[in-house]
Design an enzyme around this catalytic site. Structure first.
Site, short mmCIF file in Angstrom:
data_model
loop_
_atom_site.label_atom_id
_atom_site.label_comp_id
_atom_site.label_asym_id
_atom_site.label_seq_id
_atom_site.Cartn_x
_atom_site.Cartn_y
_atom_site.Cartn_z
N ALA A 180 30.47 42.70 45.10
CA ALA A 180 29.59 42.88 43.94
C ALA A 180 30.33 42.57 42.64
CB ALA A 180 29.04 44.30 43.90
N THR B 13 32.95 40.56 42.42
CA THR B 13 33.17 39.11 42.42
C THR B 13 31.95 38.36 41.88
OG1 THR B 13 34.67 39.25 44.31
CG2 THR B 13 33.67 37.11 43.87
N ARG C 185 41.33 46.22 48.35
CA ARG C 185 42.46 46.93 48.97
C ARG C 185 42.23 48.44 48.96
NH1 ARG C 185 45.06 42.71 46.29
NH2 ARG C 185 45.38 43.98 44.42
N ASP D 40 35.33 34.86 46.83
CA ASP D 40 36.17 34.92 45.64
C ASP D 40 36.69 33.54 45.26
OD1 ASP D 40 37.68 36.37 43.60
OD2 ASP D 40 39.44 35.84 44.77
N ASP E 196 35.76 31.43 41.88
CA ASP E 196 36.77 30.92 40.95
C ASP E 196 36.52 29.46 40.60
OD1 ASP E 196 37.97 33.37 41.02
OD2 ASP E 196 39.64 32.77 42.32
#
Length: 222
Positions: free
Chosen positions: A30, A32, A74, A87, A91
């Site tokens: 979410a 990201t 993490r 991700d 980017d």
């Protein structure tokens, strides 16, 4: 390589936010998506319409937010393969949107064909920088070299865009020229690393190129 050195500081900065997001159940995916969509929207609607300073500022905020997703993953027990692909794709989309916004503005009311050309070349070199690394890692190699990675790329283009928005002459020109030169060197560094590590290695199977693997096989050699 600047991004590697910044990660510990970024992690400390986001630590209290990460703990709060974990408590309320926010997922890394979410975050990201929010960071990617926000950066793309800011690039398209602000930079693309000539609001260069505020566009650069807003993109920076959303890029920093996007850096939160890894720490959040993490903290929630580890990231997923889907999250990693999401991700990386986000980017690339955000990076492309920044240069697309510059091209849109400077090919219209901004009226600067040099900026358009520099932006397009930097966009292509940025794609090549990421692709060479991803393709090499898919072959089992490690390509951790390059004087201009994503962090440096974003700093240069956003600083140049923001300073130009503040009326500083040639700020974007200088930053894009630096980015172009640094990206070209980085692509060369990564190809050199691949060549060095892959000496003596052969592709499995018939030896055909992997990007042609989906083509129908021809008749057997005679």
């Amino acid at each position: 390589m600047l991004g590697v050195n910044l990660r510990p500081a970024v992690a400390r900065f986001w630590a209290p936010v990460v703990r709060g997001l974990v408590r309320v159940g926010v997922t890394a995916d979410a975050v990201t998506l929010t960071g990617t969509l926000g950066a793309v929207a800011a690039a398209v609607f602000l930079i693309g319409n000539g609001a260069l300073f505020w566009g650069a500022f807003a993109v920076t905020v959303f890029v920093l937010l996007d850096m939160l997703d890894g720490a959040l993953a993490r903290a929630r027990g580890g990231g997923s393969v889907f999250g990693a692909v999401l991700d990386s794709t986000g980017d690339r989309a955000a990076d492309a949107a920044i240069f697309a916004g510059l091209v849109w503005w400077y090919s219209g009311d901004g009226d600067n064909r040099l900026i358009v050309g520099l932006s397009l070349v930097c966009l292509v070199l940025g794609v090549l920088t990421s692709y060479v690394k991803a393709r090499a890692e898919g072959m089992g190699l490690r390509v951790e070299v390059g004087i201009v990675e994503r962090t440096e790329r974003l700093i240069l283009v956003l600083v140049g865009t923001g300073f130009t928005g503040l009326g500083i002459p040639y700020a974007l020109h200088v930053c894009l020229w630096l980015l172009l030169a640094g990206s070209a060197v980085t692509v060369g560094q990564r190809f050199a690393a691949v060549r060095s590590q892959s000496r003596g290695m052969r592709l499995p199977g018939s030896g055909s190129r992997p990007d042609h693997a989906d083509e129908p096989a021809g008749p057997p050699p005679t």
